[in-house]
Design an enzyme around this catalytic site. Sequence first.
Site, PDB file in Angstrom:
ATOM      1  N   ASP A  90      -5.208   5.031  -5.780  1.00 17.86           N
ATOM      2  CA  ASP A  90      -5.905   5.897  -4.829  1.00 17.86           C
ATOM      3  C   ASP A  90      -6.213   7.251  -5.488  1.00 17.86           C
ATOM      4  O   ASP A  90      -5.867   7.462  -6.658  1.00 17.86           O
ATOM      5  CB  ASP A  90      -4.992   6.049  -3.599  1.00 17.86           C
TER       6      ASP A  90
ATOM      7  N   ARG B 275     -13.529   1.253  -4.480  1.00 18.84           N
ATOM      8  CA  ARG B 275     -13.991   1.713  -3.170  1.00 18.84           C
ATOM      9  C   ARG B 275     -15.107   2.721  -3.399  1.00 18.84           C
ATOM     10  O   ARG B 275     -15.068   3.501  -4.344  1.00 18.84           O
ATOM     11  CB  ARG B 275     -12.824   2.375  -2.445  1.00 18.84           C
TER      12      ARG B 275
ATOM     13  N   ASP C  75       0.879  -1.177   0.000  1.00 14.69           N
ATOM     14  CA  ASP C  75       0.000   0.000   0.000  1.00 14.69           C
ATOM     15  C   ASP C  75       0.911   1.220   0.000  1.00 14.69           C
ATOM     16  O   ASP C  75       2.016   1.169  -0.580  1.00 14.69           O
ATOM     17  CB  ASP C  75      -0.995  -0.055   1.173  1.00 14.69           C
ATOM     18  N   ASP C  76       0.492   2.284   0.618  1.00 10.67           N
ATOM     19  CA  ASP C  76       1.238   3.536   0.564  1.00 10.67           C
ATOM     20  C   ASP C  76       2.637   3.386   1.193  1.00 10.67           C
ATOM     21  O   ASP C  76       2.907   2.407   1.896  1.00 10.67           O
ATOM     22  CB  ASP C  76       0.443   4.606   1.327  1.00 10.67           C
TER      23      ASP C  76
ATOM     24  N   SER D 185     -10.225   3.948  -6.638  1.00  5.43           N
ATOM     25  CA  SER D 185     -10.869   4.677  -5.534  1.00  5.43           C
ATOM     26  C   SER D 185     -11.739   5.821  -6.067  1.00  5.43           C
ATOM     27  O   SER D 185     -12.284   6.613  -5.305  1.00  5.43           O
ATOM     28  CB  SER D 185      -9.806   5.234  -4.587  1.00  5.43           C
TER      29      SER D 185
ATOM     30  N   ASP E  25     -12.561   4.737   4.539  1.00  4.16           N
ATOM     31  CA  ASP E  25     -11.549   3.747   4.934  1.00  4.16           C
ATOM     32  C   ASP E  25     -12.024   2.957   6.148  1.00  4.16           C
ATOM     33  O   ASP E  25     -12.527   3.542   7.119  1.00  4.16           O
ATOM     34  CB  ASP E  25     -10.254   4.454   5.360  1.00  4.16           C
TER      35      ASP E  25
ATOM     36  N   LYS F 158      -3.599  -0.923  -7.107  1.00  5.46           N
ATOM     37  CA  LYS F 158      -4.586  -0.113  -6.383  1.00  5.46           C
ATOM     38  C   LYS F 158      -4.249   1.340  -6.656  1.00  5.46           C
ATOM     39  O   LYS F 158      -3.145   1.796  -6.351  1.00  5.46           O
ATOM     40  CB  LYS F 158      -4.500  -0.414  -4.883  1.00  5.46           C
TER      41      LYS F 158
END
Length: 415
Positions: A160, A217, A82-83, A192, A221, A158
């Site tokens: 964002d 999404r 992830d980030d 997202s 969150d 993913k």
Amino acid sequence: MTGGLVAAVLGALAISVGVQGLENGLARTPPMGWLAWERFRCNIDCENDPHNCISEQLFMTMADLLVSRGYTSLGYNVVSLDDCWPEHERDEQGKLQADSKRFPSGIPALADYMHKKGLQFGIYEDYGNYTCGGYPGILGHLKTDADTFAEWGVDYVKLDGCYADPKDMDQGYPDFGNLLNATGRPMVYSCSWPDYQLASGMTPNWTSIIATCNLWRNFDDIQDSWTSVASIINYYGDNQDDIAVNAGPGHWNDPDMLIIGNYGLSYEQSKSQMAMWAIFAAPLIMSVDLRSIDPKYEAILQNKEVIAVNQDPLGIQGRRISKENGIEMWTRPINPSHGDEHSYAVAVLSQREDGIPRPVTLTLKSLGLTSSDGYHVTDLFDNYNLGVVHPDDEITVHVNPTGVVLLKCVLASAQ
Ligand code: GLA
């Protein structure tokens, strides 16, 4: 196949690709795997916290455990960054680079590690100037980043939406999806886009989102609490007319990660999250420390029957049928089917907090299960069999506070 037939099939494929836009043929059932964010966040302090910081070691360890503890054989097969994985600066060619201290072997080596274990490798980026954590975003570098991901052996992206204008996303997310597809490497595309648009008061273009993304999404969150899980369940119920229809093979609503096995959910609440994510046809993306998960919670994540409901090939997202005095009835059509009739998963969910297991009496007919031959009913967590239940028969289940009873009702006529 004859030449004519091949041509006809290719023609049909071209038409369907044309109609469906970016359909990449992936994620025919909801993706399953492990993602760092909810449990490990942006912990980059490898000097003081080497076992929990975002580093190649963490992802390799989780991959080892996915395999050795049997998660992979149940379908959990993507390990995703992830980030907070990259350097703050791109290299001289404008390419992203992994943080050299925390990922000394580099991303291609990490992807390779996953592939050798039969796993897929996921990466995180952001359609904006920065990721939510302040690392470089893809704006101005869409093609470079798509090509880099393909070259690195990425299987799942993913994307964002921090530090971007949600109005630009209707163009930007499909543009990046097209660039991913143009690489020729199949990559699941997790968006997202609708979440950021809904948060800014826009109405998402669902047709385009469905055609572009494998999952997306649409709400806040997830955090490590029942309050957070319940708010997501309520959002999915309250907005089901807008969102449930968008789910299907290749394109799924993503209510965010499974937090089972962390600090915030009780045993009952963990079963509730697992059951509801199965009803939602949601991606099953765990974010948990697999080194220390309690076996009771691992068993929930590894419940084969519940996973089978989640992965049902019809890919129809379930709906809330009723909500009364804190007790909710949810149903999801599943296979086996017979003609127009389906089998069903039924969740009786309690959002009550008063201490006793609550007796709930229902008929299948009241939930829309009307097949006259009845249904073979089993409880998927407590593993008991209620035998054949006809639509008008009354059955009583006991549902614990903030807990769930998940029933599988298999069409008797389909057996
Ligand atoms: C956003 C996303 C989260 C996570 C963080 C990382 O909040 O919704 O899932 O990726 O960014 O900063």
